[in-house]
Design a protein around this motif. Structure first.
Motif, PDB file in Angstrom:
ATOM      1  N   LYS A  56       0.846  -1.194   0.000  1.00  0.00           N
ATOM      2  CA  LYS A  56       0.000   0.000   0.000  1.00  0.00           C
ATOM      3  C   LYS A  56       0.884   1.248   0.000  1.00  0.00           C
ATOM      4  O   LYS A  56       1.895   1.307   0.692  1.00  0.00           O
ATOM      5  CB  LYS A  56      -0.909   0.005   1.220  1.00  0.00           C
ATOM      6  N   HIS A  57       0.466   2.232  -0.793  1.00  0.00           N
ATOM      7  CA  HIS A  57       1.172   3.509  -0.856  1.00  0.00           C
ATOM      8  C   HIS A  57       0.186   4.613  -0.491  1.00  0.00           C
ATOM      9  O   HIS A  57      -0.792   4.829  -1.193  1.00  0.00           O
ATOM     10  CB  HIS A  57       1.743   3.761  -2.260  1.00  0.00           C
ATOM     11  N   LYS A  58       0.480   5.288   0.622  1.00  0.00           N
ATOM     12  CA  LYS A  58      -0.340   6.419   1.065  1.00  0.00           C
ATOM     13  C   LYS A  58       0.495   7.672   0.813  1.00  0.00           C
ATOM     14  O   LYS A  58       1.630   7.777   1.300  1.00  0.00           O
ATOM     15  CB  LYS A  58      -0.663   6.268   2.560  1.00  0.00           C
ATOM     16  N   LEU A  59      -0.043   8.597   0.052  1.00  0.00           N
ATOM     17  CA  LEU A  59       0.721   9.783  -0.331  1.00  0.00           C
ATOM     18  C   LEU A  59       1.287  10.512   0.884  1.00  0.00           C
ATOM     19  O   LEU A  59       2.445  10.914   0.882  1.00  0.00           O
ATOM     20  CB  LEU A  59      -0.135  10.723  -1.179  1.00  0.00           C
ATOM     21  N   SER A  60       0.485  10.654   1.941  1.00  0.00           N
ATOM     22  CA  SER A  60       0.947  11.398   3.121  1.00  0.00           C
ATOM     23  C   SER A  60       2.130  10.716   3.816  1.00  0.00           C
ATOM     24  O   SER A  60       2.858  11.367   4.571  1.00  0.00           O
ATOM     25  CB  SER A  60      -0.205  11.628   4.098  1.00  0.00           C
ATOM     26  N   ASP A  61       2.354   9.430   3.565  1.00  0.00           N
ATOM     27  CA  ASP A  61       3.523   8.741   4.131  1.00  0.00           C
ATOM     28  C   ASP A  61       4.828   9.256   3.521  1.00  0.00           C
ATOM     29  O   ASP A  61       5.902   9.012   4.059  1.00  0.00           O
ATOM     30  CB  ASP A  61       3.432   7.224   3.916  1.00  0.00           C
ATOM     31  N   TYR A  62       4.740   9.957   2.412  1.00  0.00           N
ATOM     32  CA  TYR A  62       5.930  10.485   1.733  1.00  0.00           C
ATOM     33  C   TYR A  62       6.249  11.916   2.147  1.00  0.00           C
ATOM     34  O   TYR A  62       7.142  12.538   1.565  1.00  0.00           O
ATOM     35  CB  TYR A  62       5.750  10.417   0.210  1.00  0.00           C
ATOM     36  N   LYS A  63       5.529  12.423   3.148  1.00  0.00           N
ATOM     37  CA  LYS A  63       5.801  13.784   3.618  1.00  0.00           C
ATOM     38  C   LYS A  63       7.273  13.880   4.015  1.00  0.00           C
ATOM     39  O   LYS A  63       7.815  12.967   4.619  1.00  0.00           O
ATOM     40  CB  LYS A  63       4.893  14.125   4.801  1.00  0.00           C
ATOM     41  N   GLY A  64       7.908  14.981   3.643  1.00  0.00           N
ATOM     42  CA  GLY A  64       9.336  15.138   3.901  1.00  0.00           C
ATOM     43  C   GLY A  64      10.167  14.766   2.681  1.00  0.00           C
ATOM     44  O   GLY A  64      11.366  15.016   2.632  1.00  0.00           O
ATOM     45  N   GLN A  65       9.523  14.164   1.678  1.00  0.00           N
ATOM     46  CA  GLN A  65      10.193  13.818   0.421  1.00  0.00           C
ATOM     47  C   GLN A  65       9.449  14.495  -0.724  1.00  0.00           C
ATOM     48  O   GLN A  65       8.272  14.822  -0.606  1.00  0.00           O
ATOM     49  CB  GLN A  65      10.150  12.302   0.186  1.00  0.00           C
ATOM     50  N   GLY A  66      10.135  14.675  -1.829  1.00  0.00           N
ATOM     51  CA  GLY A  66       9.460  15.158  -3.021  1.00  0.00           C
ATOM     52  C   GLY A  66       8.786  13.964  -3.697  1.00  0.00           C
ATOM     53  O   GLY A  66       9.300  12.849  -3.644  1.00  0.00           O
ATOM     54  N   GLY A  97      15.792  11.617  -1.741  1.00  0.00           N
ATOM     55  CA  GLY A  97      14.528  12.069  -1.174  1.00  0.00           C
ATOM     56  C   GLY A  97      13.440  12.398  -2.177  1.00  0.00           C
ATOM     57  O   GLY A  97      12.495  13.111  -1.846  1.00  0.00           O
ATOM     58  N   VAL A  98      13.559  11.886  -3.412  1.00  0.00           N
ATOM     59  CA  VAL A  98      12.499  12.097  -4.403  1.00  0.00           C
ATOM     60  C   VAL A  98      11.941  10.737  -4.790  1.00  0.00           C
ATOM     61  O   VAL A  98      12.682   9.851  -5.216  1.00  0.00           O
ATOM     62  CB  VAL A  98      13.020  12.831  -5.665  1.00  0.00           C
ATOM     63  N   GLN A  99      10.631  10.579  -4.617  1.00  0.00           N
ATOM     64  CA  GLN A  99       9.965   9.324  -4.948  1.00  0.00           C
ATOM     65  C   GLN A  99       9.131   9.485  -6.216  1.00  0.00           C
ATOM     66  O   GLN A  99       8.632  10.570  -6.491  1.00  0.00           O
ATOM     67  CB  GLN A  99       9.054   8.890  -3.795  1.00  0.00           C
ATOM     68  N   VAL A 100       8.985   8.402  -6.939  1.00  0.00           N
ATOM     69  CA  VAL A 100       8.098   8.375  -8.100  1.00  0.00           C
ATOM     70  C   VAL A 100       6.926   7.468  -7.749  1.00  0.00           C
ATOM     71  O   VAL A 100       7.124   6.368  -7.236  1.00  0.00           O
ATOM     72  CB  VAL A 100       8.822   7.826  -9.360  1.00  0.00           C
ATOM     73  N   LEU A 101       5.721   7.943  -8.001  1.00  0.00           N
ATOM     74  CA  LEU A 101       4.516   7.125  -7.889  1.00  0.00           C
ATOM     75  C   LEU A 101       3.804   7.252  -9.230  1.00  0.00           C
ATOM     76  O   LEU A 101       3.407   8.348  -9.616  1.00  0.00           O
ATOM     77  CB  LEU A 101       3.605   7.646  -6.790  1.00  0.00           C
ATOM     78  N   ALA A 102       3.684   6.143  -9.942  1.00  0.00           N
ATOM     79  CA  ALA A 102       3.010   6.146 -11.238  1.00  0.00           C
ATOM     80  C   ALA A 102       1.623   5.546 -11.057  1.00  0.00           C
ATOM     81  O   ALA A 102       1.490   4.384 -10.680  1.00  0.00           O
ATOM     82  CB  ALA A 102       3.830   5.357 -12.249  1.00  0.00           C
ATOM     83  N   VAL A 103       0.592   6.350 -11.317  1.00  0.00           N
ATOM     84  CA  VAL A 103      -0.788   5.922 -11.124  1.00  0.00           C
ATOM     85  C   VAL A 103      -1.380   5.549 -12.475  1.00  0.00           C
ATOM     86  O   VAL A 103      -1.586   6.404 -13.334  1.00  0.00           O
ATOM     87  CB  VAL A 103      -1.635   7.048 -10.474  1.00  0.00           C
ATOM     88  N   ASN A 104      -1.646   4.249 -12.643  1.00  0.00           N
ATOM     89  CA  ASN A 104      -2.293   3.788 -13.867  1.00  0.00           C
ATOM     90  C   ASN A 104      -3.788   4.034 -13.749  1.00  0.00           C
ATOM     91  O   ASN A 104      -4.379   3.843 -12.694  1.00  0.00           O
ATOM     92  CB  ASN A 104      -2.006   2.303 -14.104  1.00  0.00           C
ATOM     93  N   VAL A 105      -4.392   4.416 -14.865  1.00  0.00           N
ATOM     94  CA  VAL A 105      -5.802   4.787 -14.859  1.00  0.00           C
ATOM     95  C   VAL A 105      -6.710   3.607 -15.218  1.00  0.00           C
ATOM     96  O   VAL A 105      -7.068   3.407 -16.359  1.00  0.00           O
ATOM     97  CB  VAL A 105      -6.071   5.993 -15.776  1.00  0.00           C
ATOM     98  N   MET A 171      12.605  16.675 -11.063  1.00  0.00           N
ATOM     99  CA  MET A 171      12.922  15.936  -9.823  1.00  0.00           C
ATOM    100  C   MET A 171      13.863  16.760  -8.950  1.00  0.00           C
ATOM    101  O   MET A 171      13.720  16.786  -7.728  1.00  0.00           O
ATOM    102  CB  MET A 171      13.506  14.553 -10.150  1.00  0.00           C
ATOM    103  N   GLU A 172      14.788  17.436  -9.578  1.00  0.00           N
ATOM    104  CA  GLU A 172      15.714  18.295  -8.860  1.00  0.00           C
ATOM    105  C   GLU A 172      14.942  19.404  -8.124  1.00  0.00           C
ATOM    106  O   GLU A 172      15.272  19.748  -6.991  1.00  0.00           O
ATOM    107  CB  GLU A 172      16.711  18.925  -9.858  1.00  0.00           C
ATOM    108  N   SER A 173      13.887  19.917  -8.759  1.00  0.00           N
ATOM    109  CA  SER A 173      13.124  21.034  -8.184  1.00  0.00           C
ATOM    110  C   SER A 173      12.322  20.646  -6.934  1.00  0.00           C
ATOM    111  O   SER A 173      11.950  21.532  -6.164  1.00  0.00           O
ATOM    112  CB  SER A 173      12.190  21.635  -9.235  1.00  0.00           C
ATOM    113  N   ILE A 174      12.040  19.351  -6.740  1.00  0.00           N
ATOM    114  CA  ILE A 174      11.263  18.942  -5.550  1.00  0.00           C
ATOM    115  C   ILE A 174      12.100  18.169  -4.540  1.00  0.00           C
ATOM    116  O   ILE A 174      11.575  17.632  -3.571  1.00  0.00           O
ATOM    117  CB  ILE A 174      10.004  18.120  -5.950  1.00  0.00           C
ATOM    118  N   LYS A 175      13.398  18.160  -4.767  1.00  0.00           N
ATOM    119  CA  LYS A 175      14.316  17.467  -3.851  1.00  0.00           C
ATOM    120  C   LYS A 175      14.322  18.213  -2.508  1.00  0.00           C
ATOM    121  O   LYS A 175      14.373  19.423  -2.480  1.00  0.00           O
ATOM    122  CB  LYS A 175      15.716  17.459  -4.485  1.00  0.00           C
ATOM    123  N   PRO A 176      14.256  17.452  -1.392  1.00  0.00           N
ATOM    124  CA  PRO A 176      14.272  18.122  -0.078  1.00  0.00           C
ATOM    125  C   PRO A 176      15.586  18.852   0.186  1.00  0.00           C
ATOM    126  O   PRO A 176      16.585  18.549  -0.369  1.00  0.00           O
ATOM    127  CB  PRO A 176      14.080  16.988   0.922  1.00  0.00           C
TER     128      PRO A 176
END
Length: 176
Positions: A56-66, A97-105, A171-176
């Protein structure tokens, strides 16, 4: 009730239903920009989706990361074009500190797994089976990517294909 009156009643009901459908469609199209359209500066709506490995991936669990949140489909050629770039940059940025989440539709696991294997993708891929996350973000067209900063706010909304250089810079722009 005679046949003429019954026919008139049925035709009137059909006309009312068709008119209602047209009015609703026009209303929905003219107000879609106001509904669920996430833009830069907005907090990213939280969600929980399951990846292809059952995690399971919860977006709020990635707080502190881009978070590089990408919406895509296997049938979408521009999506397919940018996936290898995202994968290459994910390898570079995941330890920064940058994560990728790919959401398939809403596609089948079979199609998505075949696509992932074909492109040797390593980042988490989740399926939005009911389209709830797609609607919450107001995604249209594909691909659409949301750059989410470490505080959980949307930095930028990108539509269309990106080059590898674009992916790297974003990705560089959202790096912590």
């Amino acid at each position: 009730m005679n046949k003429k009156k019954r026919r008139l009643l049925i035709r009137s009901i059909i006309l009312i239903l068709l008119t209602s459908a047209v009015v609703y469609t026009l209303y929905a199209n003219f107000t879609k920009d106001e509904r669920g359209q996430i833009k830069a500066g907005d907090p990213a709506p939280d969600f929980v989706l399951t990846d292809m490995d059952g995690n399971k991936h919860k977006l709020s669990d990635y707080k502190g990361q881009g978070v590089f949140l990408n919406f895509w489909g296997t049938w979408c050629k521009p999506c397919e074009e940018e996936m290898p770039y995202m994968n290459n940059q994910y390898k570079e940025f995941k330890d920064q500190g940058v994560q990728v989440l790919a959401v398939n539709v809403s596609e089948s696991e079979f199609l998505v797994n075949r696509f992932v294997a074909k492109h040797s993708l390593e980042f988490p891929i989740v399926i939005d089976k009911n389209g709830e996350v797609l609607n919450a973000y107001g995604v249209d067209p594909l691909p659409t990517t949301f750059l989410i900063n470490p505080e959980g706010k949307v930095e930028k909304v990108l539509t269309g294909t990106m080059t590898e250089e674009d992916v790297k810079n974003h990705m560089e722009s959202i790096k912590p």
